[in-house]
Design a protein around this motif. Structure first.
Motif, PDB file in Angstrom:
ATOM      1  N   THR A 248       1.003  -0.653   0.148  1.00 42.43           N
ATOM      2  CA  THR A 248      -0.043   0.184  -0.168  1.00 42.43           C
ATOM      3  C   THR A 248       1.111   1.512  -0.039  1.00 42.43           C
ATOM      4  O   THR A 248       1.591   1.306   0.782  1.00 42.43           O
TER       5      THR A 248
ATOM      6  N   ARG B 106      -8.286  -2.103   5.480  1.00 39.54           N
ATOM      7  CA  ARG B 106      -8.589  -3.636   5.907  1.00 39.54           C
ATOM      8  C   ARG B 106      -7.916  -4.895   4.747  1.00 39.54           C
ATOM      9  O   ARG B 106      -8.099  -5.576   5.217  1.00 39.54           O
ATOM     10  N   ASP B 107      -7.857  -4.213   3.565  1.00 41.46           N
ATOM     11  CA  ASP B 107      -7.006  -4.612   2.717  1.00 41.46           C
ATOM     12  C   ASP B 107      -5.667  -5.318   3.893  1.00 41.46           C
ATOM     13  O   ASP B 107      -5.505  -6.295   3.363  1.00 41.46           O
TER      14      ASP B 107
ATOM     15  N   THR C 159     -12.278   7.153   2.172  1.00 46.54           N
ATOM     16  CA  THR C 159     -12.755   5.906   2.291  1.00 46.54           C
ATOM     17  C   THR C 159     -11.547   4.650   1.370  1.00 46.54           C
ATOM     18  O   THR C 159     -11.546   3.846   1.877  1.00 46.54           O
ATOM     19  N   ALA C 160     -10.643   5.271   1.231  1.00 45.22           N
ATOM     20  CA  ALA C 160      -9.835   4.846  -0.332  1.00 45.22           C
ATOM     21  C   ALA C 160      -8.469   4.449   1.456  1.00 45.22           C
ATOM     22  O   ALA C 160      -7.981   3.355   1.230  1.00 45.22           O
TER      23      ALA C 160
ATOM     24  N   ARG D 266     -14.724  -7.235   2.666  1.00 46.75           N
ATOM     25  CA  ARG D 266     -13.832  -5.584   2.918  1.00 46.75           C
ATOM     26  C   ARG D 266     -13.721  -4.028   2.096  1.00 46.75           C
ATOM     27  O   ARG D 266     -13.100  -2.873   2.843  1.00 46.75           O
ATOM     28  N   ARG D 267     -14.302  -4.217   1.103  1.00 48.05           N
ATOM     29  CA  ARG D 267     -14.432  -2.815   0.219  1.00 48.05           C
ATOM     30  C   ARG D 267     -15.213  -2.724   0.605  1.00 48.05           C
ATOM     31  O   ARG D 267     -16.506  -2.697   0.202  1.00 48.05           O
ATOM     32  N   ARG D 268     -15.781  -1.036   0.754  1.00 48.86           N
ATOM     33  CA  ARG D 268     -16.577  -0.548   1.385  1.00 48.86           C
ATOM     34  C   ARG D 268     -17.543   0.992   0.551  1.00 48.86           C
ATOM     35  O   ARG D 268     -15.597   1.299  -0.500  1.00 48.86           O
ATOM     36  N   GLU D 269     -17.848   1.486   0.348  1.00 39.98           N
ATOM     37  CA  GLU D 269     -18.249   3.091  -1.051  1.00 39.98           C
ATOM     38  C   GLU D 269     -18.367   3.905   0.681  1.00 39.98           C
ATOM     39  O   GLU D 269     -17.526   4.865  -0.422  1.00 39.98           O
TER      40      GLU D 269
ATOM     41  N   GLU E   4      -9.353   3.905   4.778  1.00 37.31           N
ATOM     42  CA  GLU E   4     -10.059   2.315   5.088  1.00 37.31           C
ATOM     43  C   GLU E   4      -9.814   1.645   4.225  1.00 37.31           C
ATOM     44  O   GLU E   4      -9.840   0.619   5.076  1.00 37.31           O
ATOM     45  N   ASN E   5     -10.220   1.107   3.202  1.00 36.67           N
ATOM     46  CA  ASN E   5     -10.096   0.305   2.325  1.00 36.67           C
ATOM     47  C   ASN E   5      -8.734  -0.536   2.861  1.00 36.67           C
ATOM     48  O   ASN E   5      -8.785  -1.581   2.838  1.00 36.67           O
TER      49      ASN E   5
END
Length: 98
Positions: free
Chosen positions: A3, A53-54, A46-47, A91-94, A49-50
């Motif tokens: 990341t 989680r990744d 959001t990016a 895992r991926r959220r909007e 946070e995703n």
């Protein structure tokens, strides 16, 4: 794939900086510009946070458990909250959840 946290946080910083400019001088921005700035803030957060989680999902189960325990001890959120944010649900959220 690693990341690029520097790029993610730089984009979020820029988005929130623009929001501060709107707060200082709202009359300097059109409604469309304000809407775009808000969308940029949401998308940047959001990016992050995703990506969090990744990265968390790449950890082994023991490390995940220790991480959740550490986060729960360190801050205002409890263990259940961190579990819901990092493990439960998609895992991926909007949108922003944290």
């Amino acid at each position: 794939m690693a990341t690029d946290w520097n790029a993610l946080t730089a984009e979020e910083d820029r988005a929130y900086f623009m929001a501060e400019l709107v707060e200082i001088s709202p009359q300097s921005f059109t409604l469309e510009e304000k809407q775009r700035i808000l969308r940029n803030m949401i998308e940047a957060s959001t990016a992050i946070e995703n990506a969090l989680r990744d990265d968390f999902a790449r950890l082994d189960e023991v490390t995940q458990t220790r991480m959740i325990d550490t986060l729960a001890k360190a801050g205002p959120r409890d263990r259940d909250w961190w579990y819901r944010m990092l493990v439960a649900g998609p895992r991926r959220r909007e949108g922003i959840t944290i």
